[in-house]
Design an enzyme around this catalytic site. Structure first.
Site, PDB file in Angstrom:
ATOM      1  N   GLU A 219      13.677  29.122  92.251  1.00  0.00           N
ATOM      2  CA  GLU A 219      14.899  28.342  92.018  1.00  0.00           C
ATOM      3  C   GLU A 219      16.093  29.280  92.127  1.00  0.00           C
ATOM      4  OE1 GLU A 219      14.691  26.289  88.259  1.00  0.00           O
ATOM      5  OE2 GLU A 219      12.606  25.721  88.578  1.00  0.00           O
TER       6      GLU A 219
ATOM      7  N   TRP B 105      23.651  20.873  81.411  1.00  0.00           N
ATOM      8  CA  TRP B 105      22.967  19.691  80.912  1.00  0.00           C
ATOM      9  C   TRP B 105      24.062  18.762  80.383  1.00  0.00           C
ATOM     10  CZ3 TRP B 105      17.924  20.977  77.685  1.00  0.00           C
ATOM     11  CH2 TRP B 105      16.973  21.562  78.545  1.00  0.00           C
TER      12      TRP B 105
ATOM     13  N   ARG C  37      10.921  18.547  77.293  1.00  0.00           N
ATOM     14  CA  ARG C  37       9.788  19.150  78.019  1.00  0.00           C
ATOM     15  C   ARG C  37       9.345  20.392  77.262  1.00  0.00           C
ATOM     16  NH1 ARG C  37      12.740  21.988  83.306  1.00  0.00           N
ATOM     17  NH2 ARG C  37      14.197  23.170  82.064  1.00  0.00           N
TER      18      ARG C  37
ATOM     19  N   ASN D 245       5.599  25.225  84.540  1.00  0.00           N
ATOM     20  CA  ASN D 245       6.969  25.564  84.944  1.00  0.00           C
ATOM     21  C   ASN D 245       7.586  26.427  83.872  1.00  0.00           C
ATOM     22  OD1 ASN D 245       9.281  24.882  86.903  1.00  0.00           O
ATOM     23  ND2 ASN D 245      10.197  24.570  84.885  1.00  0.00           N
ATOM     24  N   GLU D 246       7.988  27.628  84.259  1.00  0.00           N
ATOM     25  CA  GLU D 246       8.685  28.541  83.353  1.00  0.00           C
ATOM     26  C   GLU D 246       7.985  28.656  81.994  1.00  0.00           C
ATOM     27  OE1 GLU D 246      12.837  27.344  83.339  1.00  0.00           O
ATOM     28  OE2 GLU D 246      13.176  28.534  85.131  1.00  0.00           O
TER      29      GLU D 246
ATOM     30  N   GLU E  49      19.503  16.545  83.021  1.00  0.00           N
ATOM     31  CA  GLU E  49      20.066  17.573  83.906  1.00  0.00           C
ATOM     32  C   GLU E  49      21.024  17.008  84.947  1.00  0.00           C
ATOM     33  OE1 GLU E  49      16.996  20.061  85.506  1.00  0.00           O
ATOM     34  OE2 GLU E  49      16.784  21.099  83.594  1.00  0.00           O
TER      35      GLU E  49
HETATM   36  C1  GLA Z   1      14.956  25.809  85.062  1.00  0.00           C
HETATM   37  C2  GLA Z   1      13.829  24.876  85.388  1.00  0.00           C
HETATM   38  C3  GLA Z   1      14.215  23.710  86.226  1.00  0.00           C
HETATM   39  C4  GLA Z   1      15.537  23.174  85.809  1.00  0.00           C
HETATM   40  C5  GLA Z   1      16.568  24.266  85.852  1.00  0.00           C
HETATM   41  C6  GLA Z   1      17.936  23.763  85.428  1.00  0.00           C
HETATM   42  O1  GLA Z   1      15.078  26.912  85.823  1.00  0.00           O
HETATM   43  O2  GLA Z   1      12.711  25.494  85.932  1.00  0.00           O
HETATM   44  O3  GLA Z   1      13.232  22.707  86.075  1.00  0.00           O
HETATM   45  O4  GLA Z   1      15.418  22.688  84.530  1.00  0.00           O
HETATM   46  O5  GLA Z   1      16.210  25.261  84.957  1.00  0.00           O
HETATM   47  O6  GLA Z   1      18.001  23.457  84.064  1.00  0.00           O
END
Ligand code: GLA
Length: 683
Positions: free
Chosen positions: A317, A325, A113, A151-152, A367
């Site tokens: 989160e 992982w 990703r 995301n992030e 994951e």
């Molecule tokens: C991050 C991501 C999640 C997941 C977690 C755990 O915080 O935002 O999608 O991947 O890590 O790896």
């Protein structure tokens, strides 16, 4: 985020859920069990691009229509993610130019990703299209309360070397400098014949011999990456904004490097959320069992930083299980009590929304060891029992929702200096040591603090909120920031700075001024000599009021100018007897100049000298192993007491307080179980 546009009005519990990972037959049961556990919001869809657009231009909403309708039926609220962190295989096969590349220019391929680059015009167009389609379809959906962008951003990598990045970097520099002459001067390219005579000769970093890059170029590259991520976020936010209901919020989940999160939040978000995995911090101390190792308590430092971006943030989160992982990152499961402790750590530092990652551990793919609340077997377990109990406790904290965090001082930071530490190893060594040790001194001595970022729009009033500012190493400084600090001190503030102050400008070049450069008028000191402490000598120390205090890894040898008082002198090395700490009156305030880096011992002594150590000593006495944080709202004070130890710890309450979890009153000695927490309203 000067004005936070969205705030939770109640403490809210959530979880991350991936309906696409499970048979539909599980959905209703999952939602019902979540509700029973106290969860009212779920985050979904942030990686589901290939489900929504399985072929280019073909948009299918049946799957999420069905799921969202079920959410409405079960009264579950939803935060919907834009799926741009995971472009589908058809997309990267058709348009390989969207892929990010390694430093060598080799594309990162489909199969993980965040393999895209922010600057590809093609990717921007395809993202704009899917975000538009989703927002148009779901922008009014009754179950949806908020939106998460991507995301992030900058997780996985914050380095971008695709063709689009090289081109965009040139455009960024053209806009910044106007002419090549200005750029050459700013970067000092005359060194090693690096002078550019055409814009086309300039690239985002490529492999160079011995990594002997031009540091000013790297600094601008860092600014460029931040700019690129911000624009990408803004593009999505603008689209969402034009389709969604006014009562829905826009957020993204951070917090990652090479990104001005403050600017991004101000221009694109209504509220900032953070992903909190405290067990990552176990890796930071070389020896987690060493006396004084902070381990998961160090996560509070990140949470304090998040609070500087957004005072009333959410946790998108929150760690609920062991992390891992299949091929990297192995972590232990949270011990009984730790899931609650870590979630309360977030609440203590300012979070009003706690969403655990994730409802159930994925039974397949990358994951499969990143554990959620439920395990593969889907049975009730101790984590679900603890999460349920946490959500019950969280509801009792409703009076704390929106409360401000009390701070005895502010630790001052700025992006230029932070980014320079990612480039310049001399800077990084002093900065990382000092920030960690100041945090440790404050944390172990129950002295909560804020972080304050100096930015272009920072005003004097932002500084005046704090009686003391500690700006550990303002290596890079400009007139604007120096003047702001001068005004703050002139009006009565106390400023503490450490070694290596003021020796660079914002291009990253060293200034030909006596150090600490633009700060000299404030410090009333002159630095004529300086050195890393030598491994061949005894540990560096200073003598302050007859006591020996460890100094640190770098020492500026201070010469006090007229009117400057010497508080401590070095006791070691060739500069023994020279000034190590000085105090200079300036206007109505004062400036303390510590010639060294900050150590746990000297930081504690400084906080005590300034009269700000343990501000709640009249209310509570606690051992070092317990974190104390205070949030205040409408004249009411709430004391968070967090036991990070695997053994019971006893604190003494010096007045009667109400324990919010159960409404009981408490006073005197109270024993917290291993990893136990308590939140008291001061009566
Ligand atoms: C991050 C991501 C999640 C997941 C977690 C755990 O915080 O935002 O999608 O991947 O890590 O790896």
């Amino acid at each position: 985020m000067r004005k936070q546009k969205f705030q939770w009005t109640h403490m809210t519990g959530g979880v991350c859920y991936y309906p696409e990972h499970w048979p539909k037959t599980l959905w209703a049961d999952d939602l019902e069990r979540m509700k029973k556990a106290g969860i009212s919001v779920i985050r979904i869809a942030e990686f589901a691009w290939s489900l929504i657009e399985p072929q280019e231009g073909l948009f299918c909403f049946d799957f999420f229509d069905e799921f969202l309708n079920l959410c409405s039926e079960k009264d579950m609220k939803v935060i919907f993610g834009t799926p741009t962190a995971t472009p589908p295989a058809w997309l990267t096969e058709t348009y390989p130019e969207v892929l990010n590349c390694t430093l060598e220019g080799v594309p990162y391929r489909h199969g993980s990703r965040r393999h895209y680059n922010y600057n590809s015009a093609t990717y921007q167009k395809l993202c704009a299209r899917i975000v538009t389609e989703i927002a148009r379809h779901y922008g009014q959906h009754p179950a949806i309360v908020g939106w998460q962008i991507d995301n992030e951003l900058n997780c996985e990598t914050s380095e971008f070397y695709s063709e689009a990045d090289h081109t965009a970097f040139r455009a960024f520099l053209k806009q910044k400098y106007g002419t090549l002459d200005a750029l050459n001067a700013a970067w000092g390219t005359v060194f090693w014949s690096q002078t550019y005579t055409e814009w086309s000769q300039i690239y985002a970093p490529r492999r160079v011999i011995s990594n002997g890059y031009n540091p000013s170029m790297l600094l601008d590259y860092t600014r460029f990456v931040s700019d690129s991520a911000r624009k990408f976020c803004k593009m999505q936010s603008d689209i969402l904004r034009s389709y969604i209901r006014d009562d829905m919020f826009i957020t993204t989940n951070g917090m990652f490097d090479r990104l001005d999160n403050h600017a991004m939040a101000e221009e694109s978000l209504d509220v900032y959320t953070y992903d909190s995995y405290p067990s990552f911090a176990f890796g930071l101390d070389k020896n987690p069992k060493a006396p004084g190792a902070l381990n998961d308590r160090d996560w509070s430092r990140s949470l304090i930083e998040v609070r500087s971006i957004c005072p009333h943030f959410g946790i998108m989160e929150q760690q609920s299980g062991a992390n891992g992982w299949f091929n990297r990152m192995e972590g232990p499961a949270p011990r009984p009590g730790q899931l609650t402790l870590w979630a309360m750590q977030s609440v203590a530092q300012g979070a009003d929304y706690i969403s655990f990652f994730r409802w159930r551990t994925c039974s397949f793919s990358t994951e499969m060891y990143w554990h959620g609340i439920l395990d593969y077997d889907n049975r009730d377990n101790r984590k679900l029992a603890e999460a349920t109990d946490f959500f019950r406790k969280l509801r009792t904290l409703d009076p704390v929702c929106g409360a401000e965090n009390a701070a005895a001082f502010a630790l001052v930071k700025d992006y230029e200096n932070s980014w320079d530490t990612g480039i310049d190893s001399w800077h990084s060594r002093i900065a990382s040591v000092s920030e960690y040790e100041i945090f440790a001194a404050a944390e172990l001595n129950h002295t909560p603090f804020d972080m304050l970022y100096l930015r272009e729009n920072t005003e004097l009033a932002d500084l005046r909120k704090y009686p003391v500012l500690v700006y550990p190493h303002p290596v890079m400084i400009d007139e604007q920031r120096a003047n702001l600090l001068k005004e703050y001190v002139a009006q009565g503030g106390t400023l503490v700075i450490g070694c290596r102050a003021g020796y660079k400008d914002l291009t990253g070049k060293c200034v030909m001024l006596p150090q600490p450069g633009l700060l000299q008028e404030l410090t009333g000191t002159d630095v004529r000599d300086f050195t890393f402490t030598s491994p061949n000598e005894e540990a560096s120390y200073a003598v302050w009021n007859g006591e020996t205090v460890e100094t640190g890894v770098f020492n500026d040898i201070l010469t006090p100018l007229e009117g400057t008082r010497v508080l401590a002198t070095y006791g070691s090395s060739y500069y023994a007897g020279a000034a190590a700490l000085t105090e200079h009156a300036y206007g109505k305030g004062r400036v303390l100049h510590l010639g060294s880096t900050f150590s746990r011992a000297n930081a504690k002594q400084l906080l005590a000298y300034l009269g700000i150590l343990e501000p709640f000593a009249a209310q509570i006495t606690a051992p070092e192993g317990v974190e104390i944080v205070l949030r205040e709202k409408d004249g009411k004070q709430f004391l968070f007491v967090l036991n990070f130890q695997p053994e019971a710890q006893t604190v003494t309450l010096h007045q009667e307080m109400t324990q919010l979890y159960d409404g009981t009153t408490a006073a005197g000695d109270v024993t917290l179980p291993p990893f136990g927490t308590a939140v008291y309203a001061l009566n």
